[in-house]
Motif scaffolding. Structure first.
Motif, PDB file in Angstrom:
ATOM      1  N   ASP A   1       0.838  -1.194   0.000  1.00 52.95           N
ATOM      2  CA  ASP A   1       0.000   0.000   0.000  1.00 52.95           C
ATOM      3  C   ASP A   1       0.876   1.248   0.000  1.00 52.95           C
ATOM      4  O   ASP A   1       1.504   1.586   1.001  1.00 52.95           O
ATOM      5  CB  ASP A   1      -0.905   0.015   1.239  1.00 52.95           C
ATOM      6  N   PHE A   2       0.889   1.911  -1.123  1.00 54.83           N
ATOM      7  CA  PHE A   2       1.611   3.168  -1.263  1.00 54.83           C
ATOM      8  C   PHE A   2       0.617   4.231  -1.710  1.00 54.83           C
ATOM      9  O   PHE A   2      -0.483   3.927  -2.150  1.00 54.83           O
ATOM     10  CB  PHE A   2       2.719   3.064  -2.327  1.00 54.83           C
ATOM     11  N   THR A   3       1.040   5.462  -1.620  1.00 54.02           N
ATOM     12  CA  THR A   3       0.228   6.526  -2.187  1.00 54.02           C
ATOM     13  C   THR A   3       0.280   6.395  -3.710  1.00 54.02           C
ATOM     14  O   THR A   3       1.107   5.661  -4.249  1.00 54.02           O
ATOM     15  CB  THR A   3       0.767   7.908  -1.764  1.00 54.02           C
ATOM     16  N   LYS A   4      -0.584   7.150  -4.389  1.00 48.93           N
ATOM     17  CA  LYS A   4      -0.632   7.081  -5.860  1.00 48.93           C
ATOM     18  C   LYS A   4       0.732   7.413  -6.456  1.00 48.93           C
ATOM     19  O   LYS A   4       1.221   6.721  -7.337  1.00 48.93           O
ATOM     20  CB  LYS A   4      -1.689   8.040  -6.383  1.00 48.93           C
ATOM     21  N   PHE A   5       1.361   8.463  -5.976  1.00 48.01           N
ATOM     22  CA  PHE A   5       2.657   8.860  -6.509  1.00 48.01           C
ATOM     23  C   PHE A   5       3.778   7.986  -5.963  1.00 48.01           C
ATOM     24  O   PHE A   5       4.773   7.765  -6.632  1.00 48.01           O
ATOM     25  CB  PHE A   5       2.928  10.336  -6.210  1.00 48.01           C
ATOM     26  N   GLY A   6       3.607   7.477  -4.758  1.00 48.76           N
ATOM     27  CA  GLY A   6       4.603   6.586  -4.178  1.00 48.76           C
ATOM     28  C   GLY A   6       4.676   5.256  -4.902  1.00 48.76           C
ATOM     29  O   GLY A   6       5.723   4.621  -4.952  1.00 48.76           O
ATOM     30  N   LEU A   7       3.577   4.826  -5.487  1.00 48.42           N
ATOM     31  CA  LEU A   7       3.531   3.550  -6.200  1.00 48.42           C
ATOM     32  C   LEU A   7       4.038   3.679  -7.638  1.00 48.42           C
ATOM     33  O   LEU A   7       4.427   2.694  -8.244  1.00 48.42           O
ATOM     34  CB  LEU A   7       2.100   3.003  -6.195  1.00 48.42           C
ATOM     35  N   MET A   8       4.084   4.899  -8.144  1.00 49.34           N
ATOM     36  CA  MET A   8       4.498   5.103  -9.528  1.00 49.34           C
ATOM     37  C   MET A   8       5.938   4.622  -9.757  1.00 49.34           C
ATOM     38  O   MET A   8       6.209   3.902 -10.713  1.00 49.34           O
ATOM     39  CB  MET A   8       4.377   6.579  -9.900  1.00 49.34           C
ATOM     40  N   PHE A   9       6.865   4.989  -8.891  1.00 51.23           N
ATOM     41  CA  PHE A   9       8.267   4.614  -9.064  1.00 51.23           C
ATOM     42  C   PHE A   9       8.450   3.094  -9.015  1.00 51.23           C
ATOM     43  O   PHE A   9       9.072   2.532  -9.918  1.00 51.23           O
ATOM     44  CB  PHE A   9       9.132   5.312  -8.009  1.00 51.23           C
ATOM     45  N   PRO A  10       7.922   2.383  -8.004  1.00 54.41           N
ATOM     46  CA  PRO A  10       8.076   0.925  -8.012  1.00 54.41           C
ATOM     47  C   PRO A  10       7.455   0.258  -9.236  1.00 54.41           C
ATOM     48  O   PRO A  10       8.028  -0.681  -9.781  1.00 54.41           O
ATOM     49  CB  PRO A  10       7.371   0.470  -6.727  1.00 54.41           C
ATOM     50  N   LYS A  11       6.304   0.741  -9.692  1.00 54.06           N
ATOM     51  CA  LYS A  11       5.670   0.148 -10.878  1.00 54.06           C
ATOM     52  C   LYS A  11       6.549   0.307 -12.108  1.00 54.06           C
ATOM     53  O   LYS A  11       6.672  -0.610 -12.911  1.00 54.06           O
ATOM     54  CB  LYS A  11       4.296   0.779 -11.130  1.00 54.06           C
ATOM     55  N   VAL A  12       7.154   1.472 -12.268  1.00 54.46           N
ATOM     56  CA  VAL A  12       8.018   1.717 -13.419  1.00 54.46           C
ATOM     57  C   VAL A  12       9.240   0.802 -13.350  1.00 54.46           C
ATOM     58  O   VAL A  12       9.621   0.183 -14.354  1.00 54.46           O
ATOM     59  CB  VAL A  12       8.439   3.203 -13.484  1.00 54.46           C
ATOM     60  N   ILE A  13       9.848   0.695 -12.181  1.00 53.47           N
ATOM     61  CA  ILE A  13      11.029  -0.154 -12.024  1.00 53.47           C
ATOM     62  C   ILE A  13      10.676  -1.616 -12.267  1.00 53.47           C
ATOM     63  O   ILE A  13      11.415  -2.340 -12.940  1.00 53.47           O
ATOM     64  CB  ILE A  13      11.660   0.036 -10.630  1.00 53.47           C
ATOM     65  N   ILE A  14       9.542  -2.064 -11.741  1.00 51.72           N
ATOM     66  CA  ILE A  14       9.117  -3.455 -11.937  1.00 51.72           C
ATOM     67  C   ILE A  14       8.847  -3.731 -13.413  1.00 51.72           C
ATOM     68  O   ILE A  14       9.269  -4.759 -13.950  1.00 51.72           O
ATOM     69  CB  ILE A  14       7.880  -3.772 -11.069  1.00 51.72           C
ATOM     70  N   ALA A  15       8.159  -2.814 -14.077  1.00 54.38           N
ATOM     71  CA  ALA A  15       7.879  -2.989 -15.509  1.00 54.38           C
ATOM     72  C   ALA A  15       9.174  -2.999 -16.317  1.00 54.38           C
ATOM     73  O   ALA A  15       9.340  -3.824 -17.227  1.00 54.38           O
ATOM     74  CB  ALA A  15       6.952  -1.881 -16.005  1.00 54.38           C
ATOM     75  N   LEU A  16      10.097  -2.116 -15.979  1.00 55.71           N
ATOM     76  CA  LEU A  16      11.378  -2.073 -16.667  1.00 55.71           C
ATOM     77  C   LEU A  16      12.174  -3.356 -16.435  1.00 55.71           C
ATOM     78  O   LEU A  16      12.765  -3.910 -17.363  1.00 55.71           O
ATOM     79  CB  LEU A  16      12.183  -0.856 -16.198  1.00 55.71           C
TER      80      LEU A  16
END
Length: 146
Positions: A26-41
């Motif tokens: 559970d992260f904030t909307k902006f807090g989750l953006m960075f992990p999602k990008v790294i995971i997708a990459l």
């Protein structure tokens, strides 16, 4: 026997991407953006490596027999850090793990070197903790210590 390093590297990257995806929490909307990008990459690069393994494979000798005590200690402390962060807290687990790795890898082990390693660990973790929590709104696990 030679191993296709790209194939195994790509599979490991995909496995880590899957593990990280399941742990994103559970992260904030902006807090989750960075992990999602790294995971997708990470997942994308894993697929690229697997494709490269089929198109233009690169073979290497197995390296597990060449692991020395320093590599093993670093891997073990890294695992301890990952497993203990949610129980004792990110800050304390990171400082202890970083200090232990620095101490173990040091060519000279005395009180002065230990104090310098501890100061570097505390300073590094503090900067990471401060930047991520205050500016990026990404919060780390808090355990019973901090």
């Amino acid at each position: 026997m030679m191993l296709n390093s790209d194939l195994y590297g790509g599979l490991i990257m995909l496995a880590f991407a899957g593990i990280f995806w399941l742990q994103k929490g559970d992260f904030t909307k902006f807090g989750l953006m960075f992990p999602k990008v790294i995971i997708a990459l990470l997942a994308f690069l894993g697929v690229v490596m697997i494709v490269k393994a089929k198109v233009k494979p690169q073979y290497v000798k197995p390296f597990l027999k060449d692991i020395n005590k320093y590599m093993a200690a670093t891997m073990i402390w890294s695992l301890v850090w990952v497993l203990s962060a949610s129980y004792i807290g990110f800050f304390v687990a990171s400082v202890v793990s970083m200090w232990a790795i620095q101490w173990f890898l040091s060519s000279e082990r005395n009180l002065k070197i230990s104090a310098i390693s501890l100061a570097v660990a505390i300073g590094s973790v503090f900067v990471i903790y401060y930047v991520f929590t205050k500016y990026l709104y990404i919060f780390f696990p808090e355990g019973f210590l901090f």
